[in-house]
Design an enzyme around this catalytic site. Structure first.
Site, PDB file in Angstrom:
ATOM      1  N   SER A 137       0.846  -1.196   0.000  1.00  0.00           N
ATOM      2  CA  SER A 137       0.000   0.000   0.000  1.00  0.00           C
ATOM      3  C   SER A 137       0.878   1.241   0.000  1.00  0.00           C
ATOM      4  O   SER A 137       2.017   1.196   0.482  1.00  0.00           O
ATOM      5  CB  SER A 137      -0.891   0.018   1.256  1.00  0.00           C
ATOM      6  OG  SER A 137      -1.490   1.284   1.453  1.00  0.00           O
ATOM      7  N   TYR A 152      -1.415  -0.016  10.305  1.00  0.00           N
ATOM      8  CA  TYR A 152      -1.498  -0.484   8.928  1.00  0.00           C
ATOM      9  C   TYR A 152      -0.282  -0.020   8.135  1.00  0.00           C
ATOM     10  O   TYR A 152       0.334  -0.802   7.394  1.00  0.00           O
ATOM     11  CB  TYR A 152      -2.780   0.042   8.292  1.00  0.00           C
ATOM     12  CG  TYR A 152      -3.051  -0.472   6.896  1.00  0.00           C
ATOM     13  CD1 TYR A 152      -3.550  -1.762   6.697  1.00  0.00           C
ATOM     14  CD2 TYR A 152      -2.833   0.329   5.781  1.00  0.00           C
ATOM     15  CE1 TYR A 152      -3.813  -2.239   5.422  1.00  0.00           C
ATOM     16  CE2 TYR A 152      -3.089  -0.139   4.503  1.00  0.00           C
ATOM     17  CZ  TYR A 152      -3.585  -1.419   4.330  1.00  0.00           C
ATOM     18  OH  TYR A 152      -3.837  -1.887   3.062  1.00  0.00           O
TER      19      TYR A 152
END
Length: 248
Positions: A137, A152
């Protein structure tokens, strides 16, 4: 691109990016192993694949990870491609009481499970001189998602380095490893993580004023997993609609 004769494991392939990857690989001739926890969604993905094995499993459980590999070998006899796509998160900032719950949950699925799954596949993928694709990501390189994405983001930063390190370790064996870092994508991950914003907010952070669809990420996976990309390894490819270059 042809993946005829190839065998690919795609984790988290019951929906979203993983489902798009599995269906795209199947459409190009690959035998695919569809891995996830939601039985109904797994069945829906399988229905759109020509030659697929469904393994209902939780990759954070070591016994399940071993079972995925074992059933793949029993069914298809080899592994050519591993797409580490499964991921999730509990949102929390460093100021929240549940920050360690967020950290432990997120790191367990986004990094530890990937590490374990990969370690089990490596001996088989060396035999086929195949390749591994990590779905990371932009959060692994950016702080723009906000304070609650810290766990995250750290997990994806770790995944990025794992991919690079693994690429160096496996290169002498003829195995390629690459990372793909999407920006915002229309999937259920954002809702599952508890994000209460809108896709319009995420779109604003991109230079192209756009949010990707899962198929766009799948197309990139097929590009780097294809034998024609034989010189690409250790790369981190961004598919983020210009998230990383946005000027405010």
């Amino acid at each position: 691109m042809s993946f005829k004769g190839k065998v690919a494991i795609v984790t988290g392939s019951s929906s979203g990016i993983g489902a798009a990857v599995a269906m795209s690989l199947s459409a190009e001739g690959a035998s695919v192993v569809i891995v996830g926890r939601n039985e109904a969604k797994l069945a829906a993905t399988k229905a759109k694949c020509a030659n697929a094995l469904v393994v209902r499993a939780d990759i954070t459980i070591d016994a399940d990870a071993r079972r995925i590999v074992q059933q793949t070998i029993e069914k298809f006899g080899k592994i050519d491609i591993l797409v580490n796509n499964a991921g999730n998160s509990i949102l929390a900032s460093i100021f929240d009481e549940n920050i360690m719950e967020s950290y432990d949950f997120t790191m367990n699925i986004n990094l530890r499970a990937v590490f374990r799954m990969t370690s089990l596949v490596v001996p088989h993928i060396i035999k086929t001189k195949g390749n591994i694709v990590m779905i990371s990501s932009v959060t692994g390189r950016s702080t723009s998602f906000g304070a609650q994405a810290i766990s995250y983001a750290v997990s994806k930063a770790g995944l990025n380095h794992f991919g690079a390190y693994l690429a160096a370790d496996l290169a002498p064996h003829g195995v390629r490893v690459n990372v793909i870092s999407p920006g915002p994508v229309y999937t259920d991950l954002i809702e599952n993580s508890g994000y209460d914003g809108s896709y319009d907010v995420l779109k604003f952070h991109t230079a192209l004023d756009s949010v990707s669809h899962p198929q766009e990420i799948a197309d990139l996976v097929l590009m780097v997993a294809n034998d024609k990309a034989k010189s690409i390894t250790g790369s981190n490819l961004f598919c983020d609609n210009g998230w990383m270059i946005k000027r405010y």
